[in-house]
Design a protein around this motif. Structure first.
Motif, PDB file in Angstrom:
ATOM      1  N   THR A 122       0.806  -1.230   0.000  1.00 44.70           N
ATOM      2  CA  THR A 122       0.000   0.000   0.000  1.00 44.70           C
ATOM      3  C   THR A 122       0.833   1.271   0.000  1.00 44.70           C
ATOM      4  O   THR A 122       0.345   2.329  -0.392  1.00 44.70           O
ATOM      5  CB  THR A 122      -0.921   0.036   1.233  1.00 44.70           C
ATOM      6  OG1 THR A 122      -0.122   0.153   2.424  1.00 44.70           O
ATOM      7  CG2 THR A 122      -1.770  -1.229   1.321  1.00 44.70           C
ATOM      8  N   GLY A 123       2.074   1.181   0.477  1.00 44.08           N
ATOM      9  CA  GLY A 123       2.905   2.374   0.622  1.00 44.08           C
ATOM     10  C   GLY A 123       2.522   3.220   1.816  1.00 44.08           C
ATOM     11  O   GLY A 123       3.064   4.317   2.006  1.00 44.08           O
ATOM     12  N   LYS A 124       1.600   2.722   2.645  1.00 42.68           N
ATOM     13  CA  LYS A 124       1.137   3.448   3.828  1.00 42.68           C
ATOM     14  C   LYS A 124       1.814   2.909   5.082  1.00 42.68           C
ATOM     15  O   LYS A 124       1.852   1.698   5.298  1.00 42.68           O
ATOM     16  CB  LYS A 124      -0.380   3.319   3.978  1.00 42.68           C
ATOM     17  CG  LYS A 124      -1.182   3.900   2.822  1.00 42.68           C
ATOM     18  CD  LYS A 124      -1.151   5.422   2.822  1.00 42.68           C
ATOM     19  CE  LYS A 124      -2.083   5.972   1.770  1.00 42.68           C
ATOM     20  NZ  LYS A 124      -2.086   7.469   1.767  1.00 42.68           N
ATOM     21  N   ARG A 125       2.334   3.821   5.913  1.00 38.57           N
ATOM     22  CA  ARG A 125       2.949   3.429   7.183  1.00 38.57           C
ATOM     23  C   ARG A 125       2.452   4.346   8.293  1.00 38.57           C
ATOM     24  O   ARG A 125       2.324   5.546   8.073  1.00 38.57           O
ATOM     25  CB  ARG A 125       4.483   3.491   7.074  1.00 38.57           C
ATOM     26  CG  ARG A 125       5.056   2.560   6.021  1.00 38.57           C
ATOM     27  CD  ARG A 125       6.572   2.541   6.069  1.00 38.57           C
ATOM     28  NE  ARG A 125       7.113   1.668   5.025  1.00 38.57           N
ATOM     29  CZ  ARG A 125       8.392   1.366   4.895  1.00 38.57           C
ATOM     30  NH1 ARG A 125       9.270   1.856   5.752  1.00 38.57           N
ATOM     31  NH2 ARG A 125       8.801   0.570   3.929  1.00 38.57           N
ATOM     32  N   PRO A 126       2.177   3.798   9.471  1.00 35.21           N
ATOM     33  CA  PRO A 126       2.254   2.379   9.815  1.00 35.21           C
ATOM     34  C   PRO A 126       1.006   1.627   9.379  1.00 35.21           C
ATOM     35  O   PRO A 126      -0.072   2.225   9.233  1.00 35.21           O
ATOM     36  CB  PRO A 126       2.364   2.406  11.334  1.00 35.21           C
ATOM     37  CG  PRO A 126       1.539   3.592  11.729  1.00 35.21           C
ATOM     38  CD  PRO A 126       1.772   4.623  10.640  1.00 35.21           C
ATOM     39  N   PHE A 127       1.158   0.332   9.181  1.00 29.38           N
ATOM     40  CA  PHE A 127       0.018  -0.530   8.879  1.00 29.38           C
ATOM     41  C   PHE A 127      -0.982  -0.479  10.033  1.00 29.38           C
ATOM     42  O   PHE A 127      -2.177  -0.284   9.825  1.00 29.38           O
ATOM     43  CB  PHE A 127       0.541  -1.948   8.653  1.00 29.38           C
ATOM     44  CG  PHE A 127      -0.527  -3.017   8.586  1.00 29.38           C
ATOM     45  CD1 PHE A 127      -1.680  -2.838   7.832  1.00 29.38           C
ATOM     46  CD2 PHE A 127      -0.364  -4.206   9.277  1.00 29.38           C
ATOM     47  CE1 PHE A 127      -2.652  -3.829   7.763  1.00 29.38           C
ATOM     48  CE2 PHE A 127      -1.329  -5.195   9.215  1.00 29.38           C
ATOM     49  CZ  PHE A 127      -2.468  -5.014   8.457  1.00 29.38           C
ATOM     50  N   SER A 128      -0.493  -0.627  11.261  1.00 30.84           N
ATOM     51  CA  SER A 128      -1.336  -0.474  12.452  1.00 30.84           C
ATOM     52  C   SER A 128      -0.609   0.431  13.442  1.00 30.84           C
ATOM     53  O   SER A 128       0.591   0.265  13.675  1.00 30.84           O
ATOM     54  CB  SER A 128      -1.618  -1.831  13.099  1.00 30.84           C
ATOM     55  OG  SER A 128      -2.403  -1.673  14.264  1.00 30.84           O
ATOM     56  N   ARG A 129      -1.355   1.368  14.046  1.00 30.38           N
ATOM     57  CA  ARG A 129      -0.726   2.297  14.987  1.00 30.38           C
ATOM     58  C   ARG A 129      -0.391   1.609  16.315  1.00 30.38           C
ATOM     59  O   ARG A 129       0.603   1.923  16.950  1.00 30.38           O
ATOM     60  CB  ARG A 129      -1.650   3.495  15.231  1.00 30.38           C
ATOM     61  CG  ARG A 129      -1.901   4.327  13.979  1.00 30.38           C
ATOM     62  CD  ARG A 129      -2.585   5.638  14.303  1.00 30.38           C
ATOM     63  NE  ARG A 129      -3.844   5.441  14.995  1.00 30.38           N
ATOM     64  CZ  ARG A 129      -4.114   5.907  16.209  1.00 30.38           C
ATOM     65  NH1 ARG A 129      -3.190   6.580  16.894  1.00 30.38           N
ATOM     66  NH2 ARG A 129      -5.295   5.705  16.767  1.00 30.38           N
ATOM     67  N   PHE A 130      -1.242   0.695  16.738  1.00 30.19           N
ATOM     68  CA  PHE A 130      -1.020  -0.041  17.989  1.00 30.19           C
ATOM     69  C   PHE A 130      -1.031  -1.543  17.698  1.00 30.19           C
ATOM     70  O   PHE A 130      -1.862  -2.037  16.935  1.00 30.19           O
ATOM     71  CB  PHE A 130      -2.129   0.260  19.019  1.00 30.19           C
ATOM     72  CG  PHE A 130      -1.984   1.566  19.732  1.00 30.19           C
ATOM     73  CD1 PHE A 130      -1.502   1.629  21.042  1.00 30.19           C
ATOM     74  CD2 PHE A 130      -2.324   2.760  19.099  1.00 30.19           C
ATOM     75  CE1 PHE A 130      -1.367   2.841  21.694  1.00 30.19           C
ATOM     76  CE2 PHE A 130      -2.194   3.980  19.745  1.00 30.19           C
ATOM     77  CZ  PHE A 130      -1.716   4.013  21.045  1.00 30.19           C
ATOM     78  N   TRP A 131      -0.079  -2.238  18.335  1.00 30.89           N
ATOM     79  CA  TRP A 131      -0.057  -3.700  18.311  1.00 30.89           C
ATOM     80  C   TRP A 131      -0.155  -4.181  19.756  1.00 30.89           C
ATOM     81  O   TRP A 131       0.652  -3.785  20.610  1.00 30.89           O
ATOM     82  CB  TRP A 131       1.240  -4.213  17.678  1.00 30.89           C
ATOM     83  CG  TRP A 131       1.308  -3.957  16.206  1.00 30.89           C
ATOM     84  CD1 TRP A 131       1.721  -2.816  15.592  1.00 30.89           C
ATOM     85  CD2 TRP A 131       0.941  -4.871  15.171  1.00 30.89           C
ATOM     86  NE1 TRP A 131       1.631  -2.954  14.227  1.00 30.89           N
ATOM     87  CE2 TRP A 131       1.161  -4.206  13.939  1.00 30.89           C
ATOM     88  CE3 TRP A 131       0.453  -6.181  15.164  1.00 30.89           C
ATOM     89  CZ2 TRP A 131       0.897  -4.821  12.708  1.00 30.89           C
ATOM     90  CZ3 TRP A 131       0.201  -6.784  13.942  1.00 30.89           C
ATOM     91  CH2 TRP A 131       0.419  -6.116  12.734  1.00 30.89           C
ATOM     92  N   MET A 132      -1.161  -5.009  20.023  1.00 30.09           N
ATOM     93  CA  MET A 132      -1.388  -5.491  21.387  1.00 30.09           C
ATOM     94  C   MET A 132      -1.433  -7.010  21.378  1.00 30.09           C
ATOM     95  O   MET A 132      -2.120  -7.611  20.543  1.00 30.09           O
ATOM     96  CB  MET A 132      -2.682  -4.900  21.951  1.00 30.09           C
ATOM     97  CG  MET A 132      -2.666  -3.379  22.005  1.00 30.09           C
ATOM     98  SD  MET A 132      -4.237  -2.645  22.573  1.00 30.09           S
ATOM     99  CE  MET A 132      -4.238  -3.162  24.304  1.00 30.09           C
ATOM    100  N   HIS A 133      -0.702  -7.636  22.300  1.00 31.94           N
ATOM    101  CA  HIS A 133      -0.564  -9.083  22.297  1.00 31.94           C
ATOM    102  C   HIS A 133      -0.882  -9.682  23.656  1.00 31.94           C
ATOM    103  O   HIS A 133      -0.422  -9.170  24.691  1.00 31.94           O
ATOM    104  CB  HIS A 133       0.860  -9.474  21.877  1.00 31.94           C
ATOM    105  CG  HIS A 133       1.163  -9.117  20.457  1.00 31.94           C
ATOM    106  ND1 HIS A 133       1.696  -7.897  20.097  1.00 31.94           N
ATOM    107  CD2 HIS A 133       0.980  -9.819  19.313  1.00 31.94           C
ATOM    108  CE1 HIS A 133       1.833  -7.858  18.779  1.00 31.94           C
ATOM    109  NE2 HIS A 133       1.419  -9.025  18.276  1.00 31.94           N
ATOM    110  N   ARG A 134      -1.638 -10.783  23.624  1.00 30.92           N
ATOM    111  CA  ARG A 134      -2.007 -11.469  24.858  1.00 30.92           C
ATOM    112  C   ARG A 134      -1.028 -12.590  25.159  1.00 30.92           C
ATOM    113  O   ARG A 134      -0.629 -13.341  24.269  1.00 30.92           O
ATOM    114  CB  ARG A 134      -3.425 -12.060  24.752  1.00 30.92           C
ATOM    115  CG  ARG A 134      -3.976 -12.404  26.129  1.00 30.92           C
ATOM    116  CD  ARG A 134      -5.204 -13.257  26.092  1.00 30.92           C
ATOM    117  NE  ARG A 134      -5.846 -13.330  27.399  1.00 30.92           N
ATOM    118  CZ  ARG A 134      -5.363 -13.979  28.450  1.00 30.92           C
ATOM    119  NH1 ARG A 134      -4.210 -14.627  28.345  1.00 30.92           N
ATOM    120  NH2 ARG A 134      -6.006 -13.995  29.598  1.00 30.92           N
TER     121      ARG A 134
END
Length: 491
Positions: free
Chosen positions: A275-287
């Motif tokens: 896509t050329g867009k950054r960031p793909f996700s602003r937040f990454w949250m992991h359990r």
């Protein structure tokens, strides 16, 4: 979401909202970009080749708490949980057998795309039923099947190939991680040792050990594509569905800690490259993982537990939800049947406490602030629960006021307090007895209750305890409240 009349129209929480971002390895204040109308959240969902065990379900109690907290803070939420119904190999690094093929063999079904689809629908249905039993509103969630997005996945792979990020091999099409300098930025994955000696890896066609499959060739099963018959790799499905349903960039992406090193780094690389867009996700949250008796959940260990097992043993499904809330989502929690029993006792005590006549009350500000600060500090449900119980022991808080706050806080806890629940009522009756109005007590019992109240007023604690004991011998139990005693009779 159900709300009693005295909570309707209340203003949203105003405390700052912070989430731990795996990408920055720190807590960050959450807010939406000025142009955004809703928080766009993608939760890596199950591979639907079997019933999901309680460790898998704990992930979606976490994402439900996350959604409820966002809504409590006045954010609209667009939530997606995908169903993987092909292409997920037993190793995230593109090795091993396809999990869906394993499921078909286990169920005695011929490996065809139609059978794969039907099996996926079957186990997706069981999964959604389990979520509903855990008080997760599935009507608010979009549940796409990966097999419905084959054209979108093919289109994304073609884009990556046209941009020079992909190369072809005999096994299919690969993503070239050397073309993406930021590869491994999620979790600060060290790549030097991995990229050396890539040719000795199980897949000798890879230019680099960290390269991964975008399209896997297969002459037996799959879809037609510019690269021949086959199916997309597991990683590309999430990027394609995010792009199709939520857009090129999202606000929150969740998963298990096992997804950090490979799957989510692959998603970032292919999404941002396409896509050329950054960031793909602003937040990454992991359990963090749920363990059973301090061991990893695994069928080979013989310790797999399903929600159906919990129910068959006489537990309420929401006792499991309560147990999940007692550990922070970034902490490796431990499940035992004893801990579940304790969780059920606490849940039923809370429900019994809550089950009183509605009265007009005002939220106690001190406890409101204390509880909601915990929710907004990276979903600290254990501390929020602890604060809730502290408030219930505070003799300076009127019961009617406390009830308003408990009702409000349950918008996030999701324990179904105040909602009709025959199973919970039955379990409460077995554990504590049935509540009896004071004017409906037998004369002898009523006199003992009145005598005990008089002893308490006179601070004659020894006499009060003796009278409580007399009542227990007759099958009655007492609960002291700021509004007077509540009496329960066991069957």
């Amino acid at each position: 979401m159900w709300l009693p009349s005295f909570l309707k129209g209340k203003k949203a929480n105003t405390a700052p909202l912070y989430f731990y971002n795996t990408l920055s390895k720190s807590k960050e204040a959450f807010s939406l970009p000025p142009y955004a109308k809703a928080a766009r959240m993608y939760n890596c969902g199950p591979t639907v080749y079997g019933v999901q065990h309680i460790g898998n379900l704990s992930m979606f109690v976490f994402t439900d708490i996350l959604r409820r907290t966002l809504e409590f803070n006045a954010y609209e939420v667009k939530q997606v949980i995908n169903f993987t119904d092909f292409g997920h190999l037993t190793s995230d690094a593109d090795e091993g057998d396809d999990k869906m093929i394993k499921g078909l063999k286990r169920d005695g079904l011929t490996p065809t795309l139609d059978n794969m689809r039907e099996m996926g629908k079957k186990y997706a249905g069981i999964f959604k039923d389990d979520l509903a039993k855990l008080n997760i509103d599935v009507s608010k969630i979009t549940f796409p099947f990966a097999s419905d997005y084959i054209p979108a996945q093919i289109a994304m792979i073609k884009t990556l190939e046209e941009k020079g990020y992909a190369y072809r091999g005999l096994r299919g099409v690969y993503f070239d991680t050397l073309r993406f300098p930021d590869y491994g930025k999620l979790g600060n994955i060290a790549l030097e040792g991995q990229r050396e000696g890539a040719r000795v890896e199980a897949d000798a066609e890879k230019r680099n050990a960290t390269d991964f499959i975008l399209w896997k060739a297969s002459d037996r099963l799959g879809w037609d594509s510019p690269w021949g018959k086959g199916f997309p790799g597991w990683h590309i499905e999430c990027s394609a569905m995010v792009n199709s349903i939520l857009g090129k960039q999202i606000d929150i992406h969740t998963g298990g800690i096992e997804h950090i090193g490979v799957h989510h780094n692959n998603e970032i690389a292919q999404s941002e490259s396409a896509t050329g867009k950054r960031p793909f996700s602003r937040f990454w949250m992991h359990r963090a993982h749920l363990q059973i008796d301090n061991a990893k959940i695994a069928k080979s260990e013989g310790n797999t537990v399903y929600l159906s097992d919990v129910v068959e043993k006489g537990f309420h499904p929401l006792a499991l939800r309560y147990l999940f809330l007692t550990a922070h989502y970034r902490t490796s929690a431990n499940f035992t049947w004893k801990s579940l029993e304790a969780a059920q006792t606490s849940l039923l005590k809370l429900r019994r406490w809550f089950d009183t006549e509605d009265k007009s009350g005002v939220i106690p500000e001190f406890w409101r602030k204390k509880i909601y600060e915990r929710f907004n500090d990276d979903l600290d449900t254990p501390a929020a629960l602890a604060a809730l119980w502290e408030m219930l022991k505070d003799t300076g808080v009127a019961r009617a006021d406390a009830k308003v706050l408990v009702t409000d806080a349950d918008r996030i806890f999701g324990l179904g307090l105040g909602q009709p629940d025959p199973l919970a009522d039955s379990l409460c009756g077995k554990m504590f007895g049935v509540a009896i109005q004071l004017d409906e007590l037998p004369e002898r019992v009523g006199k003992l209750v009145n005598a005990r109240e008089q002893a308490r007023k006179e601070k004659n604690w020894q006499q009060a305890d003796s009278l409580r004991s007399d009542l227990q011998k007759l099958g009655y139990s007492l609960e002291d409240t700021t509004d007077g005693p509540r009496v329960f009779k066991k069957d």
